[in-house]
Write a protein that holds these residues in place. Structure first.
Motif, PDB file in Angstrom:
ATOM      1  N   ASP A   1       0.877  -1.091   0.003  1.00 57.04           N
ATOM      2  CA  ASP A   1       0.026  -0.054  -0.087  1.00 57.04           C
ATOM      3  C   ASP A   1       0.815   1.278   0.183  1.00 57.04           C
ATOM      4  O   ASP A   1       1.425   1.555   1.140  1.00 57.04           O
ATOM      5  N   ILE A   2       0.754   1.946  -1.050  1.00 56.71           N
ATOM      6  CA  ILE A   2       1.917   3.009  -1.261  1.00 56.71           C
ATOM      7  C   ILE A   2       1.243   4.222  -0.811  1.00 56.71           C
ATOM      8  O   ILE A   2       1.880   5.317  -0.646  1.00 56.71           O
ATOM      9  N   VAL A   3       0.135   4.148  -0.292  1.00 57.75           N
ATOM     10  CA  VAL A   3      -0.517   5.697   0.115  1.00 57.75           C
ATOM     11  C   VAL A   3      -0.847   5.663   1.681  1.00 57.75           C
ATOM     12  O   VAL A   3      -0.318   6.216   2.300  1.00 57.75           O
ATOM     13  N   GLY A   4      -1.289   4.282   2.132  1.00 59.79           N
ATOM     14  CA  GLY A   4      -1.862   4.046   3.508  1.00 59.79           C
ATOM     15  C   GLY A   4      -1.036   3.208   4.304  1.00 59.79           C
ATOM     16  O   GLY A   4      -1.349   3.045   5.506  1.00 59.79           O
ATOM     17  N   ASN A   5      -0.122   2.491   4.090  1.00 59.39           N
ATOM     18  CA  ASN A   5       0.730   1.785   4.631  1.00 59.39           C
ATOM     19  C   ASN A   5       0.212   0.614   5.232  1.00 59.39           C
ATOM     20  O   ASN A   5       0.377   0.147   6.235  1.00 59.39           O
ATOM     21  N   ASN A   6      -0.960  -0.038   4.499  1.00 57.98           N
ATOM     22  CA  ASN A   6      -1.612  -1.121   5.035  1.00 57.98           C
ATOM     23  C   ASN A   6      -1.349  -2.549   4.137  1.00 57.98           C
ATOM     24  O   ASN A   6      -2.229  -2.681   3.201  1.00 57.98           O
ATOM     25  N   ASN A   7      -0.314  -3.024   4.112  1.00 55.99           N
ATOM     26  CA  ASN A   7       0.245  -3.978   3.134  1.00 55.99           C
ATOM     27  C   ASN A   7      -0.724  -5.113   3.560  1.00 55.99           C
ATOM     28  O   ASN A   7      -1.101  -5.598   4.329  1.00 55.99           O
ATOM     29  N   GLY A   8      -0.683  -6.137   2.141  1.00 54.72           N
ATOM     30  CA  GLY A   8      -1.404  -7.245   2.256  1.00 54.72           C
ATOM     31  C   GLY A   8      -0.789  -8.539   2.628  1.00 54.72           C
ATOM     32  O   GLY A   8       0.557  -8.506   2.475  1.00 54.72           O
ATOM     33  N   GLN A   9      -1.520  -9.405   3.173  1.00 53.28           N
ATOM     34  CA  GLN A   9      -0.991 -10.717   3.441  1.00 53.28           C
ATOM     35  C   GLN A   9      -1.245 -11.930   2.348  1.00 53.28           C
ATOM     36  O   GLN A   9      -2.475 -12.074   2.297  1.00 53.28           O
ATOM     37  N   ILE A  10      -0.274 -12.461   1.730  1.00 56.87           N
ATOM     38  CA  ILE A  10      -0.521 -13.461   0.791  1.00 56.87           C
ATOM     39  C   ILE A  10      -0.921 -14.692   1.352  1.00 56.87           C
ATOM     40  O   ILE A  10      -0.173 -15.332   2.382  1.00 56.87           O
TER      41      ILE A  10
END
Length: 255
Positions: A44-53
């Motif tokens: 997430d390049i805006v909100g810093n909420n990366n996903g979990q694969i």
């Protein structure tokens, strides 16, 4: 709640190139999240909420783009994301770039911020449905109030082609755009303010209990290169300055 309509809107096949045009649904809005897929991560390049694969979902180069790849159409392969208060919007847009591969199945899921039951409303799932045969299909968006489901549908789409879709909700009702053209609308004006669920791409959460990941469904077979969430319209700098000036003048008059 899991019943869905298989109604397909009569519309011409869409031939535009994904991302080449915009229907204006995201214009002027605050962007609260933007996921791009590179280097093995859902960032997430805006909100810093990366996903979990999860399981065998993949991040790589697919269809000529950095993308999330869902290669087997299994409901156990998806990418999960935590809820944020910023996503609980009364008015907003979800934008996704995707390519359906192999063939169109009866139902597959691009995006699902949802769970079992209506609760307070605002649940959202974006599906792909098979059209007249497995070489073409449609986008179908299901959006819920606290007691009913509302739908918008695209016209027929092709296999192995990148598309950009935008789904807008809120005061102007539901609007679905594909490659810059609005293809369907619905007068329902609900929002996602009451939706506190986490969300997924690549499989549906609508069978899972609230807060759980216990019954994922409708696994996707294709690629997703971008997912964005947009919030309320931001006043243009000139309009904002005018508002501020007007407020200052009004304040002086009251003294």
């Amino acid at each position: 709640m899991n019943a869905y309509t298989t109604h397909i809107v009569a519309a011409s096949v869409i031939f535009a190139v994904a991302g080449a045009a915009s229907a204006g649904l995201t214009d002027g809005r605050s962007q609260v999240a933007q996921w791009d897929f590179s280097g093995g991560h859902a960032l997430d390049i805006v909100g810093n909420n990366n996903g979990q694969i999860v399981d065998q979902a993949r991040i790589g180069t697919f269809g000529g783009r950095d993308a999330a790849g869902f290669l087997r159409g299994r409901s156990s392969d998806y990418i999960k994301f935590e809820n944020r208060n910023a996503y609980q919007l009364s008015d907003g847009v979800i934008a996704i770039d995707f390519k359906q591969t192999g063939h169109w199945n009866s139902m597959e899921t691009l995006f699902s911020k949802d769970s079992n039951g209506y609760r307070n409303g605002g649940d959202l799932t974006i599906n792909l449905l098979r059209g007249n045969d497995n070489h073409e299909g449609i986008i179908q968006v299901r959006f819920q109030s606290d007691s009913a489901s509302y739908y918008v549908n695209s016209g027929l789409l092709d296999l192995n082609k990148w598309y950009n879709m935008e789904f807008a909700f809120g005061a102007d009702g539901m609007q679905l755009a594909v490659d810059g053209s609005i293809v369907d609308t619905n007068a329902f004006t609900g929002g996602m303010a009451a939706n506190t669920q986490d969300f997924s791409i690549g499989a549906a959460r609508w069978g899972s209990e609230p807060g759980e990941w216990d019954d994922m469904r409708n696994g996707y077979s294709g690629y997703i290169s971008s997912v964005g969430i947009y919030g309320n319209v931001v006043p243009a700098p000139g309009a904002l300055a005018l508002l501020l000036t007007g407020g200052a003048l009004a304040s002086r008059r009251r003294r």
